[in-house]
Design a protein around this motif. Structure first.
Motif, PDB file in Angstrom:
ATOM      1  N   LYS A  25      -5.153   4.626   2.770  1.00  0.00           N
ATOM      2  CA  LYS A  25      -4.555   3.314   3.036  1.00  0.00           C
ATOM      3  C   LYS A  25      -3.553   2.950   1.954  1.00  0.00           C
ATOM      4  N   ALA A  26      -3.853   3.334   0.725  1.00  0.00           N
ATOM      5  CA  ALA A  26      -2.907   3.092  -0.360  1.00  0.00           C
ATOM      6  C   ALA A  26      -1.608   3.853  -0.113  1.00  0.00           C
ATOM      7  N   LYS A  27      -1.726   5.092   0.333  1.00  0.00           N
ATOM      8  CA  LYS A  27      -0.529   5.872   0.629  1.00  0.00           C
ATOM      9  C   LYS A  27       0.243   5.271   1.808  1.00  0.00           C
ATOM     10  N   HIS A  28      -0.492   4.649   2.764  1.00  0.00           N
ATOM     11  CA  HIS A  28       0.156   4.067   3.943  1.00  0.00           C
ATOM     12  C   HIS A  28       1.087   2.920   3.547  1.00  0.00           C
ATOM     13  N   ILE A  29       0.661   2.036   2.649  1.00  0.00           N
ATOM     14  CA  ILE A  29       1.536   0.942   2.231  1.00  0.00           C
ATOM     15  C   ILE A  29       2.735   1.490   1.461  1.00  0.00           C
ATOM     16  N   VAL A  30       2.535   2.560   0.702  1.00  0.00           N
ATOM     17  CA  VAL A  30       3.661   3.202   0.022  1.00  0.00           C
ATOM     18  C   VAL A  30       4.690   3.670   1.046  1.00  0.00           C
ATOM     19  N   ASP A  31       4.211   4.279   2.128  1.00  0.00           N
ATOM     20  CA  ASP A  31       5.111   4.780   3.174  1.00  0.00           C
ATOM     21  C   ASP A  31       5.843   3.636   3.867  1.00  0.00           C
ATOM     22  N   MET A  32       5.151   2.510   4.151  1.00  0.00           N
ATOM     23  CA  MET A  32       5.794   1.369   4.793  1.00  0.00           C
ATOM     24  C   MET A  32       6.867   0.764   3.905  1.00  0.00           C
ATOM     25  N   ILE A  33       6.570   0.647   2.630  1.00  0.00           N
ATOM     26  CA  ILE A  33       7.545   0.103   1.690  1.00  0.00           C
ATOM     27  C   ILE A  33       8.761   1.017   1.600  1.00  0.00           C
ATOM     28  N   HIS A  34       8.528   2.306   1.561  1.00  0.00           N
ATOM     29  CA  HIS A  34       9.633   3.261   1.494  1.00  0.00           C
ATOM     30  C   HIS A  34      10.497   3.166   2.745  1.00  0.00           C
ATOM     31  N   GLN A  35       9.861   3.077   3.913  1.00  0.00           N
ATOM     32  CA  GLN A  35      10.620   3.017   5.163  1.00  0.00           C
ATOM     33  C   GLN A  35      11.487   1.763   5.241  1.00  0.00           C
ATOM     34  N   HIS A  36      10.943   0.603   4.867  1.00  0.00           N
ATOM     35  CA  HIS A  36      11.690  -0.646   5.002  1.00  0.00           C
ATOM     36  C   HIS A  36      12.748  -0.808   3.906  1.00  0.00           C
ATOM     37  N   TYR A  37      12.322  -0.717   2.659  1.00  0.00           N
ATOM     38  CA  TYR A  37      13.231  -1.048   1.569  1.00  0.00           C
ATOM     39  C   TYR A  37      14.177   0.096   1.216  1.00  0.00           C
ATOM     40  N   THR A  58      -4.235   9.554  -9.708  1.00  0.00           N
ATOM     41  CA  THR A  58      -3.177  10.512 -10.041  1.00  0.00           C
ATOM     42  C   THR A  58      -2.491  11.038  -8.783  1.00  0.00           C
ATOM     43  N   ASP A  59      -3.250  11.190  -7.672  1.00  0.00           N
ATOM     44  CA  ASP A  59      -2.650  11.619  -6.402  1.00  0.00           C
ATOM     45  C   ASP A  59      -1.694  10.554  -5.867  1.00  0.00           C
ATOM     46  N   LEU A  60      -2.057   9.282  -6.036  1.00  0.00           N
ATOM     47  CA  LEU A  60      -1.202   8.188  -5.575  1.00  0.00           C
ATOM     48  C   LEU A  60       0.116   8.166  -6.355  1.00  0.00           C
ATOM     49  N   ILE A  61       0.031   8.379  -7.661  1.00  0.00           N
ATOM     50  CA  ILE A  61       1.246   8.433  -8.477  1.00  0.00           C
ATOM     51  C   ILE A  61       2.148   9.563  -7.990  1.00  0.00           C
ATOM     52  N   GLN A  62       1.556  10.705  -7.672  1.00  0.00           N
ATOM     53  CA  GLN A  62       2.334  11.848  -7.190  1.00  0.00           C
ATOM     54  C   GLN A  62       2.972  11.557  -5.836  1.00  0.00           C
ATOM     55  N   HIS A  63       2.256  10.849  -4.944  1.00  0.00           N
ATOM     56  CA  HIS A  63       2.795  10.512  -3.625  1.00  0.00           C
ATOM     57  C   HIS A  63       4.010   9.598  -3.762  1.00  0.00           C
ATOM     58  N   ILE A  64       3.925   8.632  -4.639  1.00  0.00           N
ATOM     59  CA  ILE A  64       5.053   7.732  -4.872  1.00  0.00           C
ATOM     60  C   ILE A  64       6.254   8.525  -5.378  1.00  0.00           C
ATOM     61  N   ILE A 107       0.128  -9.711   4.974  1.00  0.00           N
ATOM     62  CA  ILE A 107      -0.656  -8.684   5.667  1.00  0.00           C
ATOM     63  C   ILE A 107      -1.902  -8.397   4.841  1.00  0.00           C
ATOM     64  N   ASN A 108      -2.968  -7.950   5.517  1.00  0.00           N
ATOM     65  CA  ASN A 108      -4.121  -7.396   4.816  1.00  0.00           C
ATOM     66  C   ASN A 108      -4.245  -5.938   5.215  1.00  0.00           C
ATOM     67  N   LEU A 109      -4.153  -5.058   4.234  1.00  0.00           N
ATOM     68  CA  LEU A 109      -4.122  -3.628   4.503  1.00  0.00           C
ATOM     69  C   LEU A 109      -5.454  -3.079   4.976  1.00  0.00           C
ATOM     70  N   GLN A 110      -6.542  -3.846   4.775  1.00  0.00           N
ATOM     71  CA  GLN A 110      -7.841  -3.410   5.287  1.00  0.00           C
ATOM     72  C   GLN A 110      -7.904  -3.548   6.806  1.00  0.00           C
ATOM     73  N   ARG A 111      -7.126  -4.490   7.363  1.00  0.00           N
ATOM     74  CA  ARG A 111      -7.243  -4.812   8.793  1.00  0.00           C
ATOM     75  C   ARG A 111      -6.008  -4.482   9.614  1.00  0.00           C
ATOM     76  N   GLU A 112      -4.817  -4.448   8.992  1.00  0.00           N
ATOM     77  CA  GLU A 112      -3.571  -4.322   9.734  1.00  0.00           C
ATOM     78  C   GLU A 112      -2.776  -3.122   9.252  1.00  0.00           C
ATOM     79  N   ASN A 113      -1.876  -2.650  10.118  1.00  0.00           N
ATOM     80  CA  ASN A 113      -1.093  -1.462   9.801  1.00  0.00           C
ATOM     81  C   ASN A 113       0.402  -1.723   9.698  1.00  0.00           C
ATOM     82  N   SER A 114       0.871  -2.906  10.159  1.00  0.00           N
ATOM     83  CA  SER A 114       2.300  -3.201  10.104  1.00  0.00           C
ATOM     84  C   SER A 114       2.502  -4.700   9.952  1.00  0.00           C
ATOM     85  N   PHE A 115       3.678  -5.096   9.497  1.00  0.00           N
ATOM     86  CA  PHE A 115       3.980  -6.516   9.307  1.00  0.00           C
ATOM     87  C   PHE A 115       5.478  -6.699   9.136  1.00  0.00           C
ATOM     88  N   GLU A 116       5.917  -7.957   9.226  1.00  0.00           N
ATOM     89  CA  GLU A 116       7.321  -8.293   9.012  1.00  0.00           C
ATOM     90  C   GLU A 116       7.556  -8.549   7.522  1.00  0.00           C
TER      91      GLU A 116
END
Length: 342
Positions: free
Chosen positions: A62-74, A99-105, A304-313
């Motif tokens: 889920k942490a990686k998912h928000i990274v991906d959403m931020i990358h896609q939008h911004y 450490t894996d999260l840092i590498q994904h970013i 948004i709450n990342l525990q419950r939702e997958n996308s937001f404006e």
């Protein structure tokens, strides 16, 4: 007074801010991420909620998912080139898969920095210290063991792969702790050619149930006159960051200078009520429980709450500040200007 205000401490003249804006060198987007609320320290000036681990943590995916959403939008949609994730907590080094999260970013072409109490495993630190664009070590005199911290700093200092860590010396008013913070600076000067530090005033409105600091006039004067200090006696032995979280502040007098947020905190000039603020446009804040806000002050609530939702404006317009004090240093360093009613 219209352009200046007088401090009650030794009649020190302080200028009144009028505008804060990014420089051309600054990051496009800064994300502060309080990745969980567990800390192995329990400082008297920090709310229990910040250390008791009461919140359900996000898992790594889920942490990686928000990274991906931020990358896609911004990045992909808006074309932002410099996006910085600033991790805090709790103590971030206890997050499983950190450490894996840092590498994904990094794999997305984005950047990371870290605020830590410096108590994590040296083996984990070794995996990430050369991948961070800033390292901020919070020195908590109530709990820190100086020699243990110096072992960590030995990995970082005078290493051409690593950014100089900034030691943020928390300075509660109790003389034993205030003095311990001051004494640690002497140890930095004795051991290292390159070092950076700043003394941090404890904010009494930081949260519920904290022990207040009541500073003497002498302590207040010391904090005002001992702000950020960086020494590079051997610059070839340290790495300079590729990106900067750099802002310029303009005062009512017309004077402009590079902003150090901690200077405004120490000087008690952090009231931006009714200012127009770019929260959400150049900043995001991700809370322990997965809530995403426009800024650390949580103005206008979670988007948004990342525990419950997958996308937001994502936010599209500036907001008007409704708070009398801006106690989060990351929030201070968001572009803002005094509105008509400020």
């Amino acid at each position: 007074m219209t352009q200046m205000q007088i401090s009650r401490y030794n009649n020190i003249m302080l200028e009144v801010p009028q505008k804060i804006e990014k420089t051309e060198n600054s990051v496009d987007l800064s994300i502060v991420w309080s990745i969980h609320n567990f800390c192995n320290f329990n400082c008297s000036y920090c709310p229990e909620y910040n250390s008791n681990g009461s919140e359900k943590w996000l898992d790594l995916e889920k942490a990686k998912h928000i990274v991906d959403m931020i990358h896609q939008h911004y990045s992909q949609k808006l074309g932002f080139k410099k996006i910085l994730f600033s991790f805090t907590g709790g103590e971030p080094m206890f997050f499983k898969g950190f450490t894996d999260l840092i590498q994904h970013i990094s794999s997305k072409g984005m950047y990371s920095g870290l605020t830590s109490n410096g108590s994590g495993s040296l083996k984990l630190w070794e995996k990430i210290i050369d991948k961070l664009e800033f390292i901020s070590i919070s020195y908590h005199p109530e709990f820190i063991n100086d020699e243990s911290l110096l072992k960590l700093l030995n990995l970082m200092h005078d290493d051409s792969r690593v950014i100089i860590p900034t030691i943020r010396l928390m300075s509660p008013s109790e003389e034993i702790h205030f003095k311990k913070a001051k004494d640690f600076v002497d140890k930095l000067k004795e051991r290292y050619e390159n070092y950076a530090y700043e003394f941090v005033k404890i904010q009494n409105d930081f949260g519920v149930g904290i022990k207040e600091s009541n500073y003497s006039n002498e302590q207040e004067s010391f904090l005002i006159n001992n702000n950020y200090t960086e020494i590079r006696k051997s610059p070839e032995k340290t790495r300079y960051s590729d990106i900067y979280l750099e802002h310029q502040i303009t005062y009512k007098s017309g004077k402009s200078e590079i902003l150090r947020a901690n200077d405004l905190v120490n000087n008690n000039t952090i009231n931006f009520q009714n200012w127009d603020c770019n929260a959400g446009l150049e900043s995001l804040y991700i809370d322990y429980n997965g809530d995403v806000f426009m800024a650390g002050c949580k103005i206008n609530g979670a988007i948004i709450n990342l525990q419950r939702e997958n996308s937001f404006e994502f936010p599209a317009n500036p907001v008007t500040c409704s708070f009398k004090r801006c106690i989060c240093q990351a929030d201070i360093m968001i572009s803002k200007k005094a509105g008509a009613n400020a």
